[in-house]
Design a protein around this motif. Structure first.
Motif, PDB file in Angstrom:
ATOM      1  N   LYS A 333       0.939  -1.024  -0.019  1.00 28.98           N
ATOM      2  CA  LYS A 333      -0.182   0.135   0.267  1.00 28.98           C
ATOM      3  C   LYS A 333       1.055   0.957  -0.147  1.00 28.98           C
ATOM      4  N   HIS A 334       2.244   1.149   0.071  1.00 33.79           N
ATOM      5  CA  HIS A 334       2.749   2.294   0.787  1.00 33.79           C
ATOM      6  C   HIS A 334       3.386   2.435   0.045  1.00 33.79           C
ATOM      7  N   TYR A 335       4.277   1.584  -0.459  1.00 33.38           N
ATOM      8  CA  TYR A 335       5.468   1.509  -1.306  1.00 33.38           C
ATOM      9  C   TYR A 335       6.093   0.483  -2.787  1.00 33.38           C
ATOM     10  N   GLY A 336       4.498   0.305  -3.161  1.00 33.23           N
ATOM     11  CA  GLY A 336       4.081  -0.199  -4.187  1.00 33.23           C
ATOM     12  C   GLY A 336       2.893   0.188  -4.872  1.00 33.23           C
ATOM     13  N   GLU A 337       1.913   0.226  -4.829  1.00 31.77           N
ATOM     14  CA  GLU A 337       0.621   0.243  -5.318  1.00 31.77           C
ATOM     15  C   GLU A 337       0.702   1.868  -6.279  1.00 31.77           C
ATOM     16  N   SER A 338       1.128   2.809  -6.240  1.00 29.19           N
ATOM     17  CA  SER A 338       1.156   3.562  -6.661  1.00 29.19           C
ATOM     18  C   SER A 338       1.549   3.862  -8.135  1.00 29.19           C
ATOM     19  N   ASP A 339       3.028   2.808  -8.554  1.00 20.44           N
ATOM     20  CA  ASP A 339       3.484   1.982  -9.822  1.00 20.44           C
ATOM     21  C   ASP A 339       3.394   1.187  -9.835  1.00 20.44           C
ATOM     22  N   GLY A 340       3.128   0.598  -9.396  1.00 19.86           N
ATOM     23  CA  GLY A 340       2.837  -0.687  -8.905  1.00 19.86           C
ATOM     24  C   GLY A 340       3.762  -1.710  -9.887  1.00 19.86           C
ATOM     25  N   ILE A 341       5.185  -1.260  -9.333  1.00 22.08           N
ATOM     26  CA  ILE A 341       6.653  -1.899  -9.617  1.00 22.08           C
ATOM     27  C   ILE A 341       6.919  -1.911  -7.857  1.00 22.08           C
ATOM     28  N   GLY A 342       6.280  -1.575  -7.397  1.00 20.88           N
ATOM     29  CA  GLY A 342       7.052  -2.260  -5.343  1.00 20.88           C
ATOM     30  C   GLY A 342       8.325  -2.197  -5.862  1.00 20.88           C
ATOM     31  N   VAL A 343       9.565  -1.475  -6.393  1.00 19.78           N
ATOM     32  CA  VAL A 343      10.860  -1.934  -5.919  1.00 19.78           C
ATOM     33  C   VAL A 343      11.082  -2.317  -4.242  1.00 19.78           C
ATOM     34  N   GLU A 344      10.675  -1.085  -3.202  1.00 23.54           N
ATOM     35  CA  GLU A 344      10.933  -1.556  -2.213  1.00 23.54           C
ATOM     36  C   GLU A 344      10.315  -3.163  -1.531  1.00 23.54           C
ATOM     37  N   TRP A 345       9.035  -3.244  -1.979  1.00 21.94           N
ATOM     38  CA  TRP A 345       8.441  -4.556  -1.373  1.00 21.94           C
ATOM     39  C   TRP A 345       9.445  -5.851  -2.451  1.00 21.94           C
ATOM     40  N   TRP A 346       9.142  -6.109  -2.909  1.00 21.25           N
ATOM     41  CA  TRP A 346      10.144  -6.864  -3.117  1.00 21.25           C
ATOM     42  C   TRP A 346      11.515  -7.400  -2.782  1.00 21.25           C
ATOM     43  N   ASP A 347      12.444  -6.215  -2.513  1.00 19.86           N
ATOM     44  CA  ASP A 347      13.456  -5.385  -1.960  1.00 19.86           C
ATOM     45  C   ASP A 347      12.747  -6.353  -0.637  1.00 19.86           C
ATOM     46  N   TYR A 348      12.131  -6.081   0.377  1.00 16.30           N
ATOM     47  CA  TYR A 348      11.404  -6.616   1.735  1.00 16.30           C
ATOM     48  C   TYR A 348      11.471  -8.287   1.460  1.00 16.30           C
ATOM     49  N   VAL A 349      10.460  -8.665   1.278  1.00 14.85           N
ATOM     50  CA  VAL A 349      10.326 -10.047   0.883  1.00 14.85           C
ATOM     51  C   VAL A 349      11.309 -10.544   0.246  1.00 14.85           C
ATOM     52  N   ALA A 350      12.270 -10.593  -0.736  1.00 13.25           N
ATOM     53  CA  ALA A 350      13.807 -11.042  -0.461  1.00 13.25           C
ATOM     54  C   ALA A 350      14.796 -11.264   0.523  1.00 13.25           C
ATOM     55  N   GLU A 351      14.898  -9.755   1.009  1.00 15.04           N
ATOM     56  CA  GLU A 351      15.321 -10.066   2.375  1.00 15.04           C
ATOM     57  C   GLU A 351      14.835 -10.772   3.667  1.00 15.04           C
ATOM     58  N   PHE A 352      13.508 -10.713   3.348  1.00 15.99           N
ATOM     59  CA  PHE A 352      12.268 -11.337   4.569  1.00 15.99           C
ATOM     60  C   PHE A 352      13.049 -12.799   4.830  1.00 15.99           C
ATOM     61  N   LEU A 353      12.762 -13.487   2.935  1.00 14.41           N
ATOM     62  CA  LEU A 353      13.088 -14.811   2.728  1.00 14.41           C
ATOM     63  C   LEU A 353      14.543 -15.285   3.600  1.00 14.41           C
ATOM     64  N   HIS A 354      15.063 -13.976   2.851  1.00 15.71           N
ATOM     65  CA  HIS A 354      17.098 -14.372   3.251  1.00 15.71           C
ATOM     66  C   HIS A 354      17.405 -14.779   4.592  1.00 15.71           C
ATOM     67  N   ARG A 355      16.713 -13.885   5.748  1.00 13.69           N
ATOM     68  CA  ARG A 355      17.155 -13.411   6.863  1.00 13.69           C
ATOM     69  C   ARG A 355      16.299 -14.169   8.073  1.00 13.69           C
ATOM     70  N   CYS A 356      14.958 -13.908   7.925  1.00 15.28           N
ATOM     71  CA  CYS A 356      13.365 -14.537   8.144  1.00 15.28           C
ATOM     72  C   CYS A 356      12.863 -15.519   8.528  1.00 15.28           C
ATOM     73  N   ASP A 357      12.930 -16.423   7.331  1.00 18.11           N
ATOM     74  CA  ASP A 357      11.903 -17.458   6.554  1.00 18.11           C
ATOM     75  C   ASP A 357      12.329 -19.128   7.601  1.00 18.11           C
ATOM     76  N   THR A 358      12.620 -18.427   8.559  1.00 25.08           N
ATOM     77  CA  THR A 358      12.863 -20.053  10.129  1.00 25.08           C
ATOM     78  C   THR A 358      11.522 -20.074  10.899  1.00 25.08           C
ATOM     79  N   PRO A 359      11.768 -21.121  11.737  1.00 21.79           N
ATOM     80  CA  PRO A 359      10.822 -21.152  12.604  1.00 21.79           C
ATOM     81  C   PRO A 359      11.267 -19.852  13.985  1.00 21.79           C
ATOM     82  N   ASP A 360      12.034 -20.108  13.894  1.00 21.10           N
ATOM     83  CA  ASP A 360      12.607 -18.698  15.013  1.00 21.10           C
ATOM     84  C   ASP A 360      13.049 -17.087  15.166  1.00 21.10           C
TER      85      ASP A 360
END
Length: 552
Positions: A333-360
């Protein structure tokens, strides 16, 4: 009830591919019922009751060209499989053969069926001549199993002939004189193992299928065409991705598609969606307001997700998945809806999968803040968005999650992950080349962006996109398949050099062997002493082994 062997549709939460929702059809005379714990069965049933059926949004077409008496101007009514890889923007027209079988046995007899063929050298009827499209009877096993066996037997496509009339088709019911009919249209869904299916398949309804089978049984050739197209309304394509934060199938796509989204720019508008179960429809909220689904839900049972690790007491919970889903909605809503590209959204998902995608660390605020920092997202902005939309703790609706549930019902999403291009669901594996090709096929003719004209026919589409539209090589012959000119030239030179080297070594070895033979002859027949005039013995030549010619 069970002994009547009726076909029933059951919704199964496929634990192998995490959140993939699969619709399977089982013939209860052949399928065995898996014994589940009472607790797991109850929770799955509660969540499953909120699943929506899918509308027929595809733009595929099924037509018969030969014989002409089976031709229909508008084509044949059919349903497309939710597995396999159709050639979007293309078609498949081949002779149709009827297997005269349900094709549930993996050992397919390609020498049976209709039309009857001449006998070959073995004295048996010749196999179905490739390429061909195969008609198979419905029933006995899953759709995926039938199509897989057909694919292994060499079929380029499959048409499954329905064996039961729709109750709404009174002409079919009357013609068959049977009291049994199916109230709902069958869905050719993936049973969770269809990733290896690469050929397309349709289901043809019983009345039409019976006419086609009669023609084939009469040994008349039938030529059928399966075609696919994407709606092309204008010079901008809209594409969506439906998934959940715990989905493992879409991880690679979400990590790596950003470069393609940026290259397409404002010519393509992306919308990510998070699949959330309606806890109220699934009866996770009891009559007294109690949350009946434990930690699978938020907002006192209103919004739910399945447990990714199947452990309600440890690890990631369904409520954690719902919370991450809302977080990603707010980031878009805040970083992608305006342009339909959402660079920050893609970056966050990649960072989350890299750093936080574990049960802990899946729901660890420090890890998520770190992902925010590396993707340029403000924590307070997103936290306030999640709270202002209704939050996740109180027994109150959340506006963003309600919008997502309404959208998934309206779109008819039943399989996760699913990508849509111009409202059409893409079949097959969720890969970057598949989605990129479908997007490029979705533009109005002549309005394709430059990146599509440069890279859509390139052997390495993604490499082309990453290099700014520079295709590393063109294909010999101009087709989409084959060997590039550069590779062909280098390979040819390598082969020539290899044979040249071998030839040189052979020549050198032969020359040395010849000299050795000459020296041996001289040593045996020439005098061994000096001739007295100081010229020396011819053996000197043999001993020296030099390059001087004998006649000199």
């Amino acid at each position: 009830f069970w002994s009547r062997a009726q076909l029933v549709r059951s919704c199964v939460l496929d634990r192998t591919s995490k959140e993939r929702v699969i619709w399977n059809e089982y013939d209860l005379t052949h399928a065995s019922l898996t014994m589940l714990s009472v607790r797991s069965l109850a929770l799955s049933a509660l969540l499953a009751s909120g699943i929506a059926t899918t509308p027929d949004n595809d733009t595929s077409r099924l037509q018969i060209h030969v014989p002409h008496n089976l031709f229909k101007e508008d084509g044949y009514d059919h349903r497309e499989a939710l597995f396999g890889i159709p050639p979007y923007g293309g078609s498949l027209a081949q002779n149709l053969y009827y297997a005269d079988s349900d094709l549930c046995d993996p050992t397919v007899d390609t020498r049976k069926g209709y039309p009857i063929r001449a006998k070959d050298d073995t004295g048996k009827m010749a196999p179905w001549p490739s390429p061909f499209i195969l008609m198979v009877d419905r029933g006995g096993c899953s759709f995926v199993q039938k199509v897989r066996n057909a694919q292994r037997s060499g079929a380029a496509g499959v048409v499954i002939a329905d064996n039961t009339c729709l109750c709404s088709d009174q002409d079919c019911v009357s013609a068959n004189g049977e009291g049994v009919c199916q109230t709902a249209e069958p869905i050719m869904a993936d049973d969770g193992s269809g990733q290896d299916i690469s050929i397309p398949s349709y289901l043809m309804f019983k009345k039409d299928a019976d006419e086609v089978k009669a023609e084939l049984r009469a040994n008349h050739m039938v030529q059928i065409e399966m075609s696919w197209a994407l709606p092309t309304p204008d010079d901008r394509v809209e594409y969506d991705l439906w998934t959940v934060p715990s989905d493992v199938v879409s991880r690679d796509f979400q990590k790596n598609f950003k470069e393609v989204a940026v290259a397409l720019g404002d010519r393509a508008y992306f919308t990510p969606h998070q699949y959330v179960y309606d806890g109220i429809k699934s009866h996770c909220q009891g009559a007294d307001g109690e949350n009946m689904c434990f930690n699978l839900c938020t907002n006192n049972g209103r919004y739910c997700a399945t447990d990714p690790d199947n452990d309600l007491d440890h690890g990631i919970s369904g409520a954690d998945v719902v919370k991450e889903s809302l977080r990603r909605i707010c980031i878009w809503k805040h970083y992608g809806e305006s342009d339909g590209i959402g660079v920050e959204w893609w970056d966050y998902v990649a960072e989350f999968l890299h750093r936080c995608d574990t049960p802990d660390y899946f729901s660890n605020d420090d890890c998520i803040k770190d992902a925010f920092k590396h993707s340029g997202i403000n924590w307070d902005t997103i936290d306030r968005c999640m709270s202002d939309s209704g939050g996740l703790k109180a027994d109150a609706p959340n506006s963003f999650l309600d919008l997502e549930m309404a959208a998934q019902t309206r779109r008819g999403v039943i399989v996760l992950p699913t990508a849509f291009v111009n409202t059409v669901a893409l079949r097959g594996a969720l890969t970057i080349p598949t989605v990129f090709s479908a997007i490029c096929a979705g533009y109005l003719e002549g309005t394709e962006p430059k990146i599509c004209t440069q890279c859509a026919k390139c052997p390495d589409e993604i490499g082309c996109v990453r290099s700014g539209g520079k295709c590393s090589s063109k294909v010999v012959g101009g087709g989409g398949d084959g060997v590039s000119a550069r590779t062909f030239t280098v390979s040819l030179l390598a082969v020539v050099a290899a044979f040249g080297g071998i030839g040189f070594l052979h020549w050198k070895k032969t020359r040395d062997e010849m000299r050795d033979q000459v020296r041996g002859i001289l040593a045996e027949y020439m005098p061994l002493e000096d001739d007295g005039d100081g010229n020396g013995s011819p053996m000197d030549f043999a001993r020296r082994g030099g390059t001087t010619h004998l006649i000199s």
